[in-house]
Design a protein around this motif. Sequence first.
Motif, PDB file in Angstrom:
ATOM      1  N   ASP A 122     -20.781  16.894 -17.139  1.00  0.00           N
ATOM      2  CA  ASP A 122     -21.910  16.337 -16.399  1.00  0.00           C
ATOM      3  C   ASP A 122     -22.246  17.229 -15.198  1.00  0.00           C
ATOM      4  OD1 ASP A 122     -20.082  15.832 -14.386  1.00  0.00           O
ATOM      5  OD2 ASP A 122     -19.827  13.736 -14.916  1.00  0.00           O
ATOM      6  N   PRO A 123     -23.332  16.949 -14.486  1.00  0.00           N
ATOM      7  CA  PRO A 123     -23.749  17.802 -13.356  1.00  0.00           C
ATOM      8  C   PRO A 123     -22.713  17.899 -12.230  1.00  0.00           C
ATOM      9  CG  PRO A 123     -25.555  16.378 -14.029  1.00  0.00           C
ATOM     10  CD  PRO A 123     -24.342  15.943 -14.801  1.00  0.00           C
ATOM     11  N   GLY A 124     -21.914  16.876 -12.017  1.00  0.00           N
ATOM     12  CA  GLY A 124     -20.892  16.934 -10.973  1.00  0.00           C
ATOM     13  C   GLY A 124     -19.851  18.004 -11.257  1.00  0.00           C
ATOM     14  N   ILE A 125     -19.459  18.114 -12.505  1.00  0.00           N
ATOM     15  CA  ILE A 125     -18.498  19.144 -12.877  1.00  0.00           C
ATOM     16  C   ILE A 125     -19.142  20.520 -12.772  1.00  0.00           C
ATOM     17  CG2 ILE A 125     -17.122  20.058 -14.780  1.00  0.00           C
ATOM     18  CD1 ILE A 125     -16.500  17.217 -15.582  1.00  0.00           C
ATOM     19  N   LEU A 126     -20.432  20.605 -13.055  1.00  0.00           N
ATOM     20  CA  LEU A 126     -21.132  21.877 -12.910  1.00  0.00           C
ATOM     21  C   LEU A 126     -21.079  22.359 -11.459  1.00  0.00           C
ATOM     22  CD1 LEU A 126     -22.872  24.075 -14.202  1.00  0.00           C
ATOM     23  CD2 LEU A 126     -24.864  22.656 -13.749  1.00  0.00           C
ATOM     24  N   ALA A 127     -21.267  21.462 -10.512  1.00  0.00           N
ATOM     25  CA  ALA A 127     -21.191  21.840  -9.094  1.00  0.00           C
ATOM     26  C   ALA A 127     -19.775  22.270  -8.727  1.00  0.00           C
ATOM     27  CB  ALA A 127     -21.630  20.665  -8.221  1.00  0.00           C
ATOM     28  N   ALA A 128     -18.771  21.563  -9.236  1.00  0.00           N
ATOM     29  CA  ALA A 128     -17.382  21.934  -8.956  1.00  0.00           C
ATOM     30  C   ALA A 128     -17.058  23.302  -9.552  1.00  0.00           C
ATOM     31  CB  ALA A 128     -16.432  20.879  -9.522  1.00  0.00           C
ATOM     32  N   ALA A 129     -17.584  23.580 -10.735  1.00  0.00           N
ATOM     33  CA  ALA A 129     -17.348  24.885 -11.356  1.00  0.00           C
ATOM     34  C   ALA A 129     -17.977  25.998 -10.518  1.00  0.00           C
ATOM     35  CB  ALA A 129     -17.900  24.903 -12.775  1.00  0.00           C
ATOM     36  N   GLY A 130     -19.133  25.726  -9.933  1.00  0.00           N
ATOM     37  CA  GLY A 130     -19.761  26.718  -9.059  1.00  0.00           C
ATOM     38  C   GLY A 130     -18.894  27.016  -7.848  1.00  0.00           C
ATOM     39  N   ARG A 131     -18.299  25.947  -7.276  1.00  0.00           N
ATOM     40  CA  ARG A 131     -17.390  26.161  -6.141  1.00  0.00           C
ATOM     41  C   ARG A 131     -16.147  26.922  -6.576  1.00  0.00           C
ATOM     42  NH1 ARG A 131     -18.760  20.604  -5.057  1.00  0.00           N
ATOM     43  NH2 ARG A 131     -16.720  20.019  -5.854  1.00  0.00           N
ATOM     44  N   LEU A 132     -15.635  26.615  -7.760  1.00  0.00           N
ATOM     45  CA  LEU A 132     -14.482  27.341  -8.267  1.00  0.00           C
ATOM     46  C   LEU A 132     -14.791  28.820  -8.467  1.00  0.00           C
ATOM     47  CD1 LEU A 132     -13.052  24.879 -10.929  1.00  0.00           C
ATOM     48  CD2 LEU A 132     -11.980  25.566  -8.795  1.00  0.00           C
ATOM     49  N   GLU A 133     -15.970  29.103  -8.989  1.00  0.00           N
ATOM     50  CA  GLU A 133     -16.339  30.502  -9.191  1.00  0.00           C
ATOM     51  C   GLU A 133     -16.443  31.230  -7.857  1.00  0.00           C
ATOM     52  OE1 GLU A 133     -19.591  33.297 -11.484  1.00  0.00           O
ATOM     53  OE2 GLU A 133     -19.872  31.129 -11.477  1.00  0.00           O
TER      54      GLU A 133
END
Length: 185
Positions: A122-133
């Motif tokens: 979902d979009p929340g995980i997408l934002a977390a992945a961006g922070r991880l990157e």
Amino acid sequence: MKKLGSLMGRSFLLVAVIYFATVTAAAIVFEFAEGKYDAVDSFWWAFTTATTTGYGDIYPVTKTGRAVALFLMHFGPGFAFPLMTAIMSAKLIVDSDAFTHGEQEQLKADVAAIRNAVALADPGILAAAGRLEADMRRYLHDAEPDRRIQCLDAYRARIAGVAGSGIDESPNYGTQPQNDDRDAP
């Protein structure tokens, strides 16, 4: 000789051979052009001229001898010596920050894992992945290899947390580890 060749490479040896062949040819031409010096004196003159030492004990008086001297005065310091120095420097300078092939392949696999997790999320995980990157990029610029490995391990653990259970909500998410005494980029 084999150790010398492996240290400096074939290109250095090629330049050295060209240098010695040029000085030898100049000595032979000088000997015949001047006519008053023997082979030993001619070689002495050629080497002292090529290195721009030029003691003045032997010097050309003919136009051919002076042309050879002019060439040698520019060939040694203008071509042969700088080229040999550049070749040796290139062999001695090593980029300690360069990633190994294995590290690059692991990074590719990690990015592929993120993309796979994000594609199904979902979009929340997408934002977390961006922070991880962003964390990964910051960590990978660390100059110390042991520290870089530690950061990659922490990054992989975060990937597993995001892919398995949603967004990582730990209080220190996105910050540098506590044992880092350098300024954060």
